[in-house]
Scaffold this active site. Structure first.
Site, PDB file in Angstrom:
ATOM      1  N   CYS A   1      -3.263   8.764   3.361  1.00 30.48           N
ATOM      2  CA  CYS A   1      -2.828   8.117   2.037  1.00 30.48           C
ATOM      3  C   CYS A   1      -4.113   8.138   0.958  1.00 30.48           C
ATOM      4  O   CYS A   1      -4.009   8.343  -0.079  1.00 30.48           O
ATOM      5  CB  CYS A   1      -2.338   6.561   2.001  1.00 30.48           C
ATOM      6  SG  CYS A   1      -3.648   5.533   2.798  1.00 30.48           S
TER       7      CYS A   1
ATOM      8  N   GLU B   1       0.738  -1.093  -0.134  1.00 34.28           N
ATOM      9  CA  GLU B   1      -0.004  -0.061  -0.004  1.00 34.28           C
ATOM     10  C   GLU B   1       0.909   1.136  -0.066  1.00 34.28           C
ATOM     11  O   GLU B   1       1.665   1.584   1.077  1.00 34.28           O
ATOM     12  CB  GLU B   1      -0.866  -0.178   1.254  1.00 34.28           C
ATOM     13  CG  GLU B   1      -1.930  -1.292   1.405  1.00 34.28           C
ATOM     14  CD  GLU B   1      -2.973  -1.438   0.534  1.00 34.28           C
ATOM     15  OE1 GLU B   1      -3.095  -0.207  -0.033  1.00 34.28           O
ATOM     16  OE2 GLU B   1      -3.517  -2.099   0.140  1.00 34.28           O
TER      17      GLU B   1
HETATM   18  P1  NAP Z   1       8.103   5.130   4.886  1.00 39.08           P
HETATM   19  O1  NAP Z   1       9.094   6.045   5.172  1.00 39.08           O
HETATM   20  O2  NAP Z   1       8.066   4.411   3.632  1.00 39.08           O
HETATM   21  O3  NAP Z   1       8.124   3.984   6.074  1.00 39.08           O
HETATM   22  C1  NAP Z   1       7.180   2.885   5.938  1.00 39.08           C
HETATM   23  C2  NAP Z   1       7.768   1.688   7.041  1.00 39.08           C
HETATM   24  O4  NAP Z   1       8.625   1.479   6.177  1.00 39.08           O
HETATM   25  C3  NAP Z   1       8.209   2.440   8.414  1.00 39.08           C
HETATM   26  O5  NAP Z   1       7.739   1.197   9.304  1.00 39.08           O
HETATM   27  C4  NAP Z   1       9.876   2.414   8.036  1.00 39.08           C
HETATM   28  O6  NAP Z   1      10.499   2.199   9.218  1.00 39.08           O
HETATM   29  C5  NAP Z   1       9.927   1.033   6.981  1.00 39.08           C
HETATM   30  N1  NAP Z   1      10.788   0.909   6.376  1.00 39.08           N
HETATM   31  C6  NAP Z   1      11.869   2.027   6.212  1.00 39.08           C
HETATM   32  N2  NAP Z   1      12.974   1.488   5.359  1.00 39.08           N
HETATM   33  C7  NAP Z   1      12.652  -0.017   5.138  1.00 39.08           C
HETATM   34  C8  NAP Z   1      13.372  -0.961   4.645  1.00 39.08           C
HETATM   35  N3  NAP Z   1      14.542  -0.747   4.053  1.00 39.08           N
HETATM   36  N4  NAP Z   1      13.180  -2.207   5.043  1.00 39.08           N
HETATM   37  C9  NAP Z   1      12.065  -2.447   5.696  1.00 39.08           C
HETATM   38  N5  NAP Z   1      11.261  -1.405   6.367  1.00 39.08           N
HETATM   39  C10 NAP Z   1      11.620  -0.068   6.063  1.00 39.08           C
HETATM   40  O7  NAP Z   1       6.762   5.679   4.965  1.00 39.08           O
HETATM   41  P2  NAP Z   1       5.918   6.722   6.166  1.00 39.08           P
HETATM   42  O8  NAP Z   1       7.000   8.007   6.002  1.00 39.08           O
HETATM   43  O9  NAP Z   1       5.991   6.170   7.327  1.00 39.08           O
HETATM   44  O10 NAP Z   1       4.719   6.902   5.719  1.00 39.08           O
HETATM   45  C11 NAP Z   1       4.466   7.983   4.663  1.00 39.08           C
HETATM   46  C12 NAP Z   1       3.667   7.191   3.356  1.00 39.08           C
HETATM   47  O11 NAP Z   1       3.045   6.003   3.507  1.00 39.08           O
HETATM   48  C13 NAP Z   1       3.393   8.332   2.279  1.00 39.08           C
HETATM   49  O12 NAP Z   1       3.811   8.166   1.271  1.00 39.08           O
HETATM   50  C14 NAP Z   1       1.610   7.897   2.200  1.00 39.08           C
HETATM   51  O13 NAP Z   1       1.073   7.853   1.279  1.00 39.08           O
HETATM   52  C15 NAP Z   1       1.971   6.016   2.586  1.00 39.08           C
HETATM   53  N6  NAP Z   1       0.785   5.578   3.191  1.00 39.08           N
HETATM   54  C16 NAP Z   1      -0.095   4.804   2.344  1.00 39.08           C
HETATM   55  C17 NAP Z   1      -0.967   4.187   2.879  1.00 39.08           C
HETATM   56  C18 NAP Z   1      -1.726   3.084   2.047  1.00 39.08           C
HETATM   57  O14 NAP Z   1      -2.632   2.246   2.796  1.00 39.08           O
HETATM   58  N7  NAP Z   1      -1.683   3.067   0.801  1.00 39.08           N
HETATM   59  C19 NAP Z   1      -1.514   4.370   4.014  1.00 39.08           C
HETATM   60  C20 NAP Z   1      -0.559   5.300   4.851  1.00 39.08           C
HETATM   61  C21 NAP Z   1       0.364   5.883   4.316  1.00 39.08           C
HETATM   62  P3  NAP Z   1      10.852   3.353   9.978  1.00 39.08           P
HETATM   63  O15 NAP Z   1       9.857   4.446  10.426  1.00 39.08           O
HETATM   64  O16 NAP Z   1      11.878   2.721  11.212  1.00 39.08           O
HETATM   65  O17 NAP Z   1      11.902   4.131   9.143  1.00 39.08           O
END
Ligand code: NAP
Length: 517
Positions: free
Chosen positions: A293, A256
C-alpha cells in the site's frame, strides 16, 4: 480438503460448505481451503467481550507487554514454517516474506518494550491535572481506560502476518481482545500463527480469535464498544464504513485504504542523489511485486532530469529477475493470484490510455501460464495536470509513472493530486527546500520520508512502515492512523475527563501508567 480451522468462542471449528481455495500463485495448485460458513459471529464476539476482555483488563500494561514478548518468541521459533507458507501461498521470495514475518515479530517486540516502560498501571493518564476553579481544590484529569469490546481486525491479502500483529500488538497491550479476519486468498499464514500462539497457551482464553473465510454477517454484531480496524481497498472500506451496525452504534472504525504515493526528486539532485532515488523507486516497484500500500506509484522529477531518471530506471528494472521464487536468483515473484494479475493488467491498460509505457508490458510470454506474473512496468506522463488516471487509479503491482514538475509548488500540488496518501518521499540535500516542502506535504500525507545523500544508505525506506512512526493517511488513504509508538494505544482506549477534588485526582494520577506522547 477440510478448510483451515477457525478459532472462535474458545474452540477450534471448521466452517461448513465447499469453502474458498487458497492457491499457489506460481503453479495454480490448491494448498488449502477456508470457510467461515456456519460460524456464530455473535457468540464469538460475546465470548471475546465477556471472557477475553476481563482477563486482559485484569493485567497491567507490564504483564500484557510480557505476553506480547512471549507471542514474539513463539513466532520467532516457528519462523521457518512461515517462510514456507509465504512462498507457497503468496509466491514470496524470502526477502519479501521477511518484510511480513520479521516485520510482525519486530513490531510485537517493539510494543512489548513500550508496554514494559508503561509500568504496573491499568489505565493511562493524558496530560497534567488542570484546575477547574480558583485555587486547586477541584480539578480535571484525563484518563484512558481500555475499550470493553473487541478489536475486529479485517486485513488485506498482502501482509497476512504483519497486518495481523501490528494491529493486535497495540490492541492487546491496551487490554482489548482481538478477532482477526484475514483476507481469504492468503489466510493460511495468519491462521498458522494464531494456531501456534493458542497452542502455546500464552494468551488468556478469549483474547485472540481468528475466522478465515468471508466476513458473512460479522459486522451485524458490532457494538458501540468495539473497534473495527480495516485494511484493504477503498471500495470495501466504503461498504464497511457505511454498514448500518457501525453507523447506528457509533462503533469506532480505523481505515487503511489504497494510496497513490509519490516520490519527489529535489531540484538540486546531483548525480549521487539521483542514483539513490532511482534505486529506491526500483526497490519500491519490485519488492512484493509492488503489492504494498505504501509503494511508489507516482515519480515526480524536475523537468530537466526526466530523461536521465528514465534511463536509470529502465536499466535497473531490466536487471530485475522475475520468476518462480523457489529459484534463489529470482528477485521478484508473481502477484498473489490470477485475479490480481488480471486487475493489474487492466490497470496498466487504463494508465496507458493517457500515459506512455517506457518500460515493460503487462503480458508475459517467457513464464508458465499458471503463474500470476506481471513484468515491472514504467510509464511516462508528460501532462500531469490534464491526466486523470495516474492520480486516481491504484494499480496494485510493479507499476509506476514518471511525471515532470517545474518548481516547488508544482511538486507539492502534483503530490496532493493523490487526494491524501500514506507516504511521500523527498530526495534533496537542500535544507530550505526540504523544510518548506516537508511541512506542505505533511497536510496530505501520513508520513513524509526525507532522504539526503548523506543518509542514502541509512534510511529505513520509503515503503517500510516502522512502528515508531504513524501509519495511515488522510482522504483517499482512508483517514486512519495506526502505530506511531504510544499513539497506537489511543484507538483502543476511551479517554474520559475525571472531575474531582484535588486529592482524588492526585490518587488517580499516582496509579496511572506514565503515558506521555
Ligand atoms: P479488499 O478486497 O478490500 O479486502 C480486504 C479485506 O476485507 C479482506 O479481508 C476481505 O475479505 C474483506 N472484505 C471484503 N468485503 C467485505 C465486507 N463486505 N465486509 C467485511 N469485510 C470484507 O482488499 P485486498 O484486495 O485484500 O487488498 C488490496 C488493497 O488493500 C489495495 O487497495 C491496497 O492499497 C490496500 N492496502 C492498504 C494498506 C494500508 O495500510 N493502507 C495495506 C495493505 C493493503 P475476503 O478476502 O474474504 O474478500
Amino acid at each position: 480438503m477440510a478448510p483451515l480451522a477457525n478459532y472462535v468462542s474458545g474452540r477450534w471449528s471448521n466452517g461448513t460448505g465447499a469453502g474458498i481455495p487458497l492457491l499457489d500463485p506460481v503453479t495454480g495448485e490448491e494448498l488449502a481451503r477456508v470457510s467461515s460458513e456456519g460460524l456464530d459471529y455473535g457468540a464469538a464476539l460475546d465470548h471475546a467481550r465477556g471472557v477475553g476482555g476481563p482477563a486482559l483488563r485484569s493485567m497491567t500494561y507490564q504483564e500484557r507487554a510480557q505476553m506480547l514478548e512471549r507471542i514474539a518468541q513463539v513466532l520467532s521459533s516457528k519462523r521457518e514454517s512461515y517462510y514456507r507458507i509465504a512462498l507457497e501461498n503468496s509466491g514470496s521470495p524470502k526477502s519479501d516474506a521477511a518484510i511480513d514475518i520479521e516485520g510482525a515479530i519486530f513490531t510485537l517486540k517493539y510494543f512489548a518494550r513500550l508496554g514494559a516502560a508503561l509500568g504496573p498501571g491499568t489505565y493511562l493518564q493524558e496530560g497534567d491535572p488542570t484546575s477547574l476553579v480558583k485555587g486547586d481544590a477541584y480539578q480535571s484529569l484525563h484518563i484512558g481506560t481500555a475499550l470493553q469490546g473487541v478489536a475486529i481486525l479485517i486485513n488485506a491479502f498482502n501482509f497476512p502476518a504483519w497486518g495481523l500483529w501490528e494491529k493486535a500488538a497495540a490492541a492487546l497491550l491496551s487490554g482489548v481482545p482481538v478477532l482477526a479476519k484475514p483476507a481469504s486468498a492468503t489466510a493460511w499464514l495468519a491462521q498458522r500463527m494464531v494456531e501456534d500462539v493458542v497452542s502455546a497457551s500464552i494468551v488468556p482464553p478469549g483474547t485472540v480469535s481468528i475466522s478465515c473465510g468471508r466476513a458473512g454477517d460479522l459486522l451485524e454484531h458490532v457494538e458501540g464498544r468495539d473497534v473495527v480496524l480495516f485494511t484493504g481497498s477503498a471500495e470495501t472500506a466504503q461498504r464497511i464504513r457505511s454498514h448500518s451496525a457501525i453507523t447506528a452504534r457509533s462503533a469506532r472504525i480505523n481505515v487503511e485504504a489504497d494510496s497513490l504515493n509519490a516520490a519527489i526528486l529535489g531540484p538540486d539532485a546531483a548525480g549521487e542523489l539521483a542514483q539513490l532515488f532511482v534505486r529506491e523507486v526500483i526497490r519500491e516497484m519490485t519488492v512484493k511485486a509492488g503489492q504494498k500500500c505504501t509503494a511508489i506509484r507516482r515519480i515526480l522529477v524536475p523537468q530537466p532530469l526526466v530523461e536521465e531518471v528514465i534511463q536509470g530506471l529502465t536499466a535497473g528494472l531490466a536487471a530485475v529477475i522475475v520468476g518462480d521464487p523457489r529459484d534463489s536468483k529470482v528477485q521478484m515473484g508473481p502477484l498473489v493470484s490470477k485475479a490480481q494479475q488480471e486487475a493489474v493488467e487492466a490497470g496498466i491498460g487504463e494508465l496507458a490510455r493517457e500515459s506512455t509505457i517506457v518500460f515493460g508490458d503487462a503480458k508475459t510470454t517467457d513464464r508458465p501460464d499458471t503463474g500470476a506474473y506481471v513484468n515491472p512496468t514504467l510509464l511516462l506522463q508528460r501532462e500531469p495536470y490534464s491526466a486523470q488516471a495516474v492520480h486516481t487509479t491504484e494499480v496494485f503491482g510493479p507499476v509506476a509513472t514518471v511525471m515532470p514538475y517545474r518548481d516547488k509548488q508544482d511538486a507539492v500540488r502534483l503530490a496532493a493530486k493523490g487526494r491524501g496518501s500514506l507516504v511521500c518521499s523527498l530526495f534533496s540535500d537542500e535544507p530550505d527546500f526540504v523544510q518548506s516542502v516537508a511541512t506542505e506535504l505533511a497536510a496530505d500525507h501520513g508520513r513524509v520520508h526525507i532522504v539526503s545523500t548523506a543518509t542514502g544508505n541509512a534510511h529505513t525506506g520509503h515503503g517500510n512502515v516502522m512502528p515508531m512512526s504513524t501509519h495511515g493517511g488522510p482522504g483517499r488513504a482512508g483517514g486512519g492512523q495506526e502505530l506511531g509508538g504510544l499513539r497506537a494505544l489511543r484507538l483502543f482506549h476511551q479517554f474520559s475527563a475525571i472531575q474531582a477534588p484535588a486529592d482524588a485526582v492526585r490518587r488517580l494520577s499516582e496509579r496511572a501508567a506514565s503515558y506521555r506522547l
